[in-house]
Write a protein that holds these residues in place. Structure first.
Motif, short mmCIF file in Angstrom:
data_model
loop_
_atom_site.label_atom_id
_atom_site.label_comp_id
_atom_site.label_asym_id
_atom_site.label_seq_id
_atom_site.Cartn_x
_atom_site.Cartn_y
_atom_site.Cartn_z
N THR A 90 0.81 -1.21 0.00
CA THR A 90 0.00 0.00 0.00
C THR A 90 0.85 1.26 0.00
OG1 THR A 90 -1.81 -1.15 1.10
CG2 THR A 90 -1.73 1.23 1.38
N ARG B 280 0.09 7.34 1.89
CA ARG B 280 -1.07 8.03 2.45
C ARG B 280 -2.10 7.04 2.99
NH1 ARG B 280 -2.91 12.13 -2.19
NH2 ARG B 280 -2.42 10.28 -3.42
N GLU B 281 -2.32 5.98 2.24
CA GLU B 281 -3.28 4.97 2.68
C GLU B 281 -2.75 4.21 3.90
OE1 GLU B 281 -3.93 6.06 -1.51
OE2 GLU B 281 -2.16 5.39 -0.40
N CYS B 282 -1.43 4.00 3.95
CA CYS B 282 -0.83 3.37 5.12
C CYS B 282 -1.10 4.19 6.38
CB CYS B 282 0.67 3.20 4.94
SG CYS B 282 1.16 1.77 3.95
N ALA C 88 -3.52 6.18 7.03
CA ALA C 88 -4.92 6.07 7.45
C ALA C 88 -5.17 4.73 8.13
CB ALA C 88 -5.85 6.24 6.25
N ALA C 89 -4.65 3.65 7.56
CA ALA C 89 -4.88 2.33 8.14
C ALA C 89 -4.12 2.16 9.45
CB ALA C 89 -4.44 1.25 7.15
N LEU D 56 -10.21 1.59 2.35
CA LEU D 56 -8.98 2.19 2.82
C LEU D 56 -7.95 2.38 1.70
CD1 LEU D 56 -8.84 0.22 6.15
CD2 LEU D 56 -8.88 2.72 6.00
N GLY D 57 -8.27 1.90 0.51
CA GLY D 57 -7.36 2.07 -0.62
C GLY D 57 -6.11 1.22 -0.54
N LEU D 58 -6.22 0.02 0.05
CA LEU D 58 -5.04 -0.83 0.24
C LEU D 58 -4.68 -1.55 -1.05
CD1 LEU D 58 -5.91 -2.27 3.76
CD2 LEU D 58 -4.91 -0.05 3.14
N GLN D 59 -3.44 -2.00 -1.12
CA GLN D 59 -2.95 -2.65 -2.33
C GLN D 59 -2.21 -3.94 -1.99
OE1 GLN D 59 -0.71 0.07 -4.91
NE2 GLN D 59 -1.78 1.80 -3.97
N SER E 260 -3.47 -7.49 2.59
CA SER E 260 -3.82 -6.92 3.89
C SER E 260 -4.40 -8.03 4.76
CB SER E 260 -4.85 -5.78 3.75
OG SER E 260 -6.12 -6.28 3.32
#
Length: 324
Positions: free
Chosen positions: A98, A101-103, A105-106, A264-267, A270
């Motif tokens: 990820t 920025r998404e990291c 948030a998570a 959350l926009g993860l890649q 997860s």
């Protein structure tokens, strides 16, 4: 500290993966164990692998060796808060997982909860309280208000961090002050949430380019709290992979994990931790952008339960960023 070991006789010597493991967080040992496991699997898949710590030599190493991709297997601060990934972007090195920025948030449990609530996912009622507030208002009046509002039992945890460090299950009001002290040893802000009784599950998600899909949920049964010792030392915890659930329940928890991953926009991968409560409702607890990959970790257990070969799975994750 840096260590490097190339796969002898690699069938794909041009594909070089650098795994980042270690760091200075409380979860350093877990990260090192995760890094070793993934390195072994990638070497078995024929890739050239080096393992490097996050230290003053890292940027020089990356500049000299220019790996095809970096796989951050760092747990805790800097590893999961997006900062290392920010640096990798600065030096134009591709990486697994990820974005920064998404990291961020998570990594923040309250922020992640807010986002998934907005996506229609249920999470236990909670409050977020900084340590400074207790000094300003007095600890006992605040704790009394927490118990009055949320009831008992409660779970106290740092708003950032993993491996259940600083996490306490509070069964009675007189246990709450000590739980706060233990929590603040790992961070300056506490998340206090209503404890939910039910089946504890971990649901891993992978995306190999065709959209995220959930692996079989892993059921966690432990004698006592599912704390750091129970997670990483065999014997205290039983795992059921796949979980002992009906088909409808499996679908429900997998759907929540995929929705959380997307919201959350993860890649790439997860792991979402949930409780399936007595009413059959899935309660989101938290999400992990860098799941543990040790011998007792939940992501590898889920992959094996799905009938996946870890070497081929990890190679497929890497291939998305190298094309090889």
């Amino acid at each position: 500290m840096a260590s490097s070991a190339d796969a002898a006789g690699s069938t794909h010597p041009s594909t070089h993966v650098t795994i980042l493991a270690g760091g200075l967080s409380h979860e350093r040992d877990v990260s090192l164990r995760s890094g070793r496991r993934v390195a072994e699997s990638l070497r078995a898949a024929g890739l050239e692998v080096s393992v490097h710590d996050v230290d003053a030599d890292l940027l020089r190493f990356l500049d000299q060796h220019r790996p095809d991709v970096v796989w951050p297997l760092l747990h805790g601060a800097s590893g999961e808060d997006g900062s290392v990934r920010d640096v990798l972007q600065l030096v134009d090195v591709p990486y697994v997982g990820t974005g920064p920025r998404e990291c961020r948030a998570a990594w923040s449990k309250p922020v992640a909860k807010s986002i998934v609530i907005g996506a229609g996912i249920t999470t236990p009622e909670y409050v977020t309280l900084p340590q400074s507030l207790f000094r300003e208002l007095g600890a006992q009046p605040v704790l009394d208000a927490v118990v009055e509002r949320l009831g008992l039992p409660l779970v106290v945890k740092p708003t950032q961090g993993g491996s259940a460090l600083g996490v306490t299950l509070v069964e009675s009001a007189d246990q709450l002050p000590r739980a706060m002290v233990d929590c603040f040893a790992y961070g300056n802000v506490a998340l206090i949430e209503r404890a939910v009784r039910g089946t504890e599950l971990a649901v891993s998600v992978v995306d190999l380019g065709d959209g995220p899909r959930a692996l079989p949920p892993v059921e966690i049964v432990t004698d006592g709290p599912y704390d750091y010792d129970a997670r990483y030392n065999p014997g205290r915890t039983q795992y059921f992979a796949p979980a002992r659930l009906g088909e409808d329940s499996v679908s429900a928890v997998q759907e929540v994990a995929v929705r959380a991953h997307q919201a959350l926009g993860l890649q790439d991968l997860s792991r979402t931790d949930v409780i399936l409560d007595a009413d059959g409702e899935v309660q989101f607890l938290e999400v992990n952008v860098a799941p543990g990959m040790t011998e007792t970790s939940l992501f590898p257990q889920a992959a094996r339960a799905a009938g996946l070969d870890l070497s081929e799975l990890y190679r497929a994750v890497v291939r998305q960023h190298t094309g090889v």
